[in-house]
Structures are given as structure tokens and as C-alpha cells.
Design an enzyme around this catalytic site. Sequence first.
Site, PDB file in Angstrom:
ATOM      1  CG  HIS A 157      -3.839  -4.965   3.483  1.00 32.39           C
ATOM      2  ND1 HIS A 157      -3.229  -4.088   2.381  1.00 32.39           N
ATOM      3  CD2 HIS A 157      -4.302  -6.480   2.758  1.00 32.39           C
ATOM      4  CE1 HIS A 157      -3.289  -4.946   1.402  1.00 32.39           C
ATOM      5  NE2 HIS A 157      -3.866  -6.070   1.344  1.00 32.39           N
TER       6      HIS A 157
ATOM      7  CG  ASP B  83      -1.722  -1.215   1.316  1.00 27.10           C
ATOM      8  OD1 ASP B  83      -2.436  -1.403   0.274  1.00 27.10           O
ATOM      9  OD2 ASP B  83      -1.585  -2.085   2.162  1.00 27.10           O
TER      10      ASP B  83
HETATM   11  N1  NAD Z   1      -0.956  -7.823   2.652  1.00 26.12           N
HETATM   12  C1  NAD Z   1      -1.022  -7.638   1.439  1.00 26.12           C
HETATM   13  O1  NAD Z   1      -0.606  -6.662   0.978  1.00 26.12           O
HETATM   14  C2  NAD Z   1      -1.588  -8.697   0.424  1.00 26.12           C
HETATM   15  C3  NAD Z   1      -1.168  -8.327  -0.977  1.00 26.12           C
HETATM   16  C4  NAD Z   1      -1.729  -9.060  -2.041  1.00 26.12           C
HETATM   17  C5  NAD Z   1      -2.198 -10.647  -1.400  1.00 26.12           C
HETATM   18  N2  NAD Z   1      -2.426 -10.721  -0.079  1.00 26.12           N
HETATM   19  C6  NAD Z   1      -2.865 -12.034   0.297  1.00 26.12           C
HETATM   20  O2  NAD Z   1      -1.807 -13.073   0.449  1.00 26.12           O
HETATM   21  C7  NAD Z   1      -2.305 -14.249   0.381  1.00 26.12           C
HETATM   22  C8  NAD Z   1      -1.738 -15.192  -0.666  1.00 26.12           C
HETATM   23  O3  NAD Z   1      -1.819 -14.615  -2.093  1.00 26.12           O
HETATM   24  P1  NAD Z   1      -1.682 -15.487  -3.180  1.00 26.12           P
HETATM   25  O4  NAD Z   1      -2.101 -14.689  -4.370  1.00 26.12           O
HETATM   26  O5  NAD Z   1      -0.190 -16.021  -3.019  1.00 26.12           O
HETATM   27  O6  NAD Z   1      -2.332 -16.879  -3.287  1.00 26.12           O
HETATM   28  P2  NAD Z   1      -2.482 -18.129  -3.764  1.00 26.12           P
HETATM   29  O7  NAD Z   1      -3.949 -18.749  -3.678  1.00 26.12           O
HETATM   30  O8  NAD Z   1      -1.892 -18.128  -5.145  1.00 26.12           O
HETATM   31  O9  NAD Z   1      -1.631 -19.068  -3.001  1.00 26.12           O
HETATM   32  C9  NAD Z   1      -2.000 -19.188  -1.384  1.00 26.12           C
HETATM   33  C10 NAD Z   1      -1.344 -20.415  -1.152  1.00 26.12           C
HETATM   34  O10 NAD Z   1      -1.645 -20.705   0.074  1.00 26.12           O
HETATM   35  C11 NAD Z   1      -1.787 -22.069   0.055  1.00 26.12           C
HETATM   36  N3  NAD Z   1      -2.248 -22.450   1.616  1.00 26.12           N
HETATM   37  C12 NAD Z   1      -3.562 -22.371   1.946  1.00 26.12           C
HETATM   38  N4  NAD Z   1      -3.748 -22.630   3.174  1.00 26.12           N
HETATM   39  C13 NAD Z   1      -2.638 -23.001   3.754  1.00 26.12           C
HETATM   40  C14 NAD Z   1      -2.059 -23.183   5.114  1.00 26.12           C
HETATM   41  N5  NAD Z   1      -2.747 -23.286   5.850  1.00 26.12           N
HETATM   42  N6  NAD Z   1      -0.699 -23.351   5.206  1.00 26.12           N
HETATM   43  C15 NAD Z   1       0.077 -23.249   4.001  1.00 26.12           C
HETATM   44  N7  NAD Z   1      -0.321 -22.865   2.717  1.00 26.12           N
HETATM   45  C16 NAD Z   1      -1.461 -22.779   2.501  1.00 26.12           C
HETATM   46  C17 NAD Z   1      -2.599 -22.620  -0.871  1.00 26.12           C
HETATM   47  O11 NAD Z   1      -2.745 -23.823  -1.306  1.00 26.12           O
HETATM   48  C18 NAD Z   1      -1.888 -21.732  -1.955  1.00 26.12           C
HETATM   49  O12 NAD Z   1      -0.904 -22.457  -2.558  1.00 26.12           O
HETATM   50  C19 NAD Z   1      -4.077 -14.265   0.112  1.00 26.12           C
HETATM   51  O13 NAD Z   1      -4.385 -14.101   1.241  1.00 26.12           O
HETATM   52  C20 NAD Z   1      -3.931 -12.645  -0.305  1.00 26.12           C
HETATM   53  O14 NAD Z   1      -5.071 -12.004  -0.145  1.00 26.12           O
HETATM   54  C21 NAD Z   1      -1.959  -9.788   0.862  1.00 26.12           C
END
Ligand code: NAD
Length: 439
Positions: free
Chosen positions: A276, A248
Site C-alpha cells: 500500500h 486501492d
Molecule cells: N491502508 C489504507 O488504505 C489507509 C487509507 C487511509 C488511511 N490509512 C492510515 O490509517 C491511519 C489512521 O488514519 P486516520 O485518518 O483515522 O487518522 P487520525 O489521525 O484521524 O486518527 C488516528 C488515531 O489513532 C490514534 N492513535 C495513535 N497512536 C495510537 C495507538 N498506539 N493506539 C491507539 N490509537 C492510537 C490517534 O490518537 C488518533 O486518534 C493512518 O496511519 C493512515 O495513514 C490507511
Amino acid sequence: MAAIATNATALVFAAAAKTSTTSRRAARVAASPALANARVFAAAPRAAFAKSSLRVSVTTRAAAEEGEPYGVFKLNYDISNDVAAKSAGWKTPIVVAVSGAAGQISNHLLFKIASGEVYGADQPIILNLLGSERSKEALEGVAMELEDSLYPLLRQVNIGIDPLKIFKDAEWALLIGAKPRGPGMERSDLLEMNGQIFVEQGKALNEVANKTCKVCVVGNPCNTNALIAMENAPNLDRKNFHALTRLDENRAKCQLALKAGVFYDTVSNVTIWGNHSTTQVPDFVNAKIDGKKAVEVIGDDAWLEEEFTPTIQTRGGALIKKWGRSSAASTAVSIADAIKSLVTPTPEGDWFSTAVSTDGNPYGIAEGIVFSMPCRSKGDGSYEIVEGLEINDWLREKIKASEEELTKEADCVSHLTGKLGGACELQGAGTDTMLPGEN
Ligand SMILES: NC(=O)c1ccc[n+]([C@@H]2O[C@H](COP(=O)([O-])OP(=O)(O)OC[C@H]3O[C@@H](n4cnc5c(N)ncnc54)[C@H](O)[C@@H]3O)[C@@H](O)[C@H]2O)c1
């Protein structure tokens, strides 16, 4: 590692090992009948690291059945001379645990970490990658790509789905894995579903991670997930928990630069306050452009309040509309930035945004939540909250709204944090706010 021992598809790189713990772990793996064909060489103690041979072997299910190691690692190779030369100034390897390692963000981040871009060109890395049951196979694919990248600093890769194994000795835990909000799901449902993950992971960190482990939570809703992990890890310092708001901040810097018609490296002192979520507050009041007040350089308060602010709050959603998926590469960059901000001294007069525990904060924000604030670091992994920023009426009102939202989130998960909280007020129409990527 037991996760590896029970999973013959597991991939173990065990190069010159960091600690005797690592050696013990390797010995357990080697002793496992399930990995009878896995050849693990991981015995060099810390002192011998610089001079040790690099011997790497790896097995897959098919290879194990055939008794053959996998790919390039069918060769056991000895590059002790090379390592000795390269390691002249290298530090002791650090263990970096990453959850959600088979996801989109990790697909960018892991390669940055392995390359030396994040922790430094003299910092060898041991990557411990945590996946979910569903991503087990994909996790092996990630490890194969890391294998194929031949990073000199990457000394070991362990994969598994048990946080108690993967977080062992972690000095950094980057908690990216979480489940996305499904159709019709309320924020309170998302908090509950993902909150359970962070209870488990917090407890695992508490039990097996290095006591000085720094934790950066990315999986959403990241502030409250960080709170849950922190409350479930009383053995770790609360100041070592962060939720990611650096993306952000980077977005805000970019938009200010665009409006001012300057290159973005001249924008500094940008704070993201709060959650966030779409209640986040990108602070233009204290931001600077070329060392001058951004408000004066831009000279357009209406734009700052009515366009800039919502643009940052909803940037994730705008990107999804174009890309068809949420930001991954820029998120990975911002995680790298967030880590670098903690391992290198903050430039004089500047600060960075990270969401941290509000305990004892100087801005009167309610305690017991994880709230993004301006911070500085000496570069030793710790931080201090920067005091004395100007909080005008506009900022105060916006910050209050984000504080109230996080307090409500904390109430909704009080059963996961061991607190006697109030009722969850985040249910029903009109009470739900979006993550930046959801609208
Ligand atoms: N804070 C931020 O600025 C920000 C920015 C973008 C995305 N995000 C968040 O980051 C997260 C991941 O995003 P992404 O695009 O990589 O998603 P993604 O779906 O591509 O990957 C997430 C992975 O986590 C795995 N997973 C689910 N539960 C799990 C667990 N208990 N233990 C280990 N692995 C687990 C899934 O199998 C998947 O492979 C999401 O929650 C998204 O909203 C946060």
C-alpha cells in the site's frame, strides 16, 4: 476492565453479556472503588442472551462525582420483550476491537459496524475501542455518539488505552491507529515509530485476543505494520493477518469504469498487488468489465500503463489536495468491504485484494512479507489465494519492484520481528517511496 477501573471517565455499556468472561470483567469493574458510582449490569450468560433484559447504565467523571448516571442512561430500562422479539434469529455477540477509534476513519467505520451493515443485521456487536493517551477525551466523545445512535445491535461499548484490556476476547481487531509521518521524516523513521505500536499491539493480541481473531491493519505503513503485529503474535494463525488494500482496489474499479463508460458494478477481478504505497500494482491485465477482459473493452494500453496505473498509485494524494485531509469515509467503506469479503462467500469467478502473508504463495513472491494478492473466501473469515492469474512482463516487473520495497521494509524492522535482518536500506535520498496519501 482495569483500564476502565482506573479511569472514572470511562464509559461502560454492559448490555446482555456475551460470555462469562464478560461477566467476570463486569464484576471486576463493579468491585472497583474508582467506579463506585458506575452501575454496570452485565451478567446474562450466553444461553440467556436472547431472553435477557437489556439494562444499560453509564457514568462520566462529573456524573460519578454527582452520583448520577449520564444522559439517556440515567434511566435503567428493561426491554426484555423487545429484545426477545428482535433476537429471534440473532447470533451470539462478537467482540470487535478497533484501535485509533477516535480518529477520522473510525468516525465513519464504527457507525457502519454498529448498524449491522458490516457483520450482518443479525449479528450483535460488542465494540472495544482503543485510543491513545492524547485521544482519551475524544474517545469518550465517540462513545457518547454511539450511545446517542440507539443501535439495537450494539450491545456493549468499552473504551480504554491499554491494548491488553481492549483486545481481550477480540474476534476481530481493526488496527487503524497510527501516527502520521511528520515533516522531514523518512519512511524508515515512520516504520520505526509506528512499528513500536504494532509490536505492543501484536503482543497484546497474542496474549488476550480470541485465538481465531482476524486482524486487519490499516495504520500506515500498513503492510509492514501487519507483518510486525503478526510476528509478535505467534499464538494466532498467520493467515488471520491482513493489511488493507481494498481502498486501492475500489479506486481502481472506479477509474476503469469511468474510462469504459460503464457503471462500476460491472468491473470485477481487480487485484492490487504488493504494498500500500506508490509501488502498488493495480492489475488491469486480469481485470474484467462486464465479464470481458478490461484491456479489450478499454482498448488503450498506453492509458492503462501510463495514466491508470499512476492515478491509482497517487489517488490518495490527489484527494488530500482537494479535501485538505486524507480519505476517511472511503477508507471506512473499504474496511467494511474487506470484512464483508471475509464473512460472505466470494461470488463465483471473482476475487478481492487483501495484503496477506506470503508464506507458501503460488506466485513466487518472497516469503516473510505481507503482500497484496487476489484472494477468495468461503465466508467463514478465512481466505485462499487465487492461483493462475496471468502475469505478463509488465506486471512481473512492477510486482518485483513492490516486492523489493516490502523486503527492504521488513529488513528495516527486523529488530521488531525477532529476525536477523539486513541493514535498513530505506534511508537517504532516492530510496523513499510515498504512501498513497503523501504526494
Ligand atoms: N491502508 C489504507 O488504505 C489507509 C487509507 C487511509 C488511511 N490509512 C492510515 O490509517 C491511519 C489512521 O488514519 P486516520 O485518518 O483515522 O487518522 P487520525 O489521525 O484521524 O486518527 C488516528 C488515531 O489513532 C490514534 N492513535 C495513535 N497512536 C495510537 C495507538 N498506539 N493506539 C491507539 N490509537 C492510537 C490517534 O490518537 C488518533 O486518534 C493512518 O496511519 C493512515 O495513514 C490507511
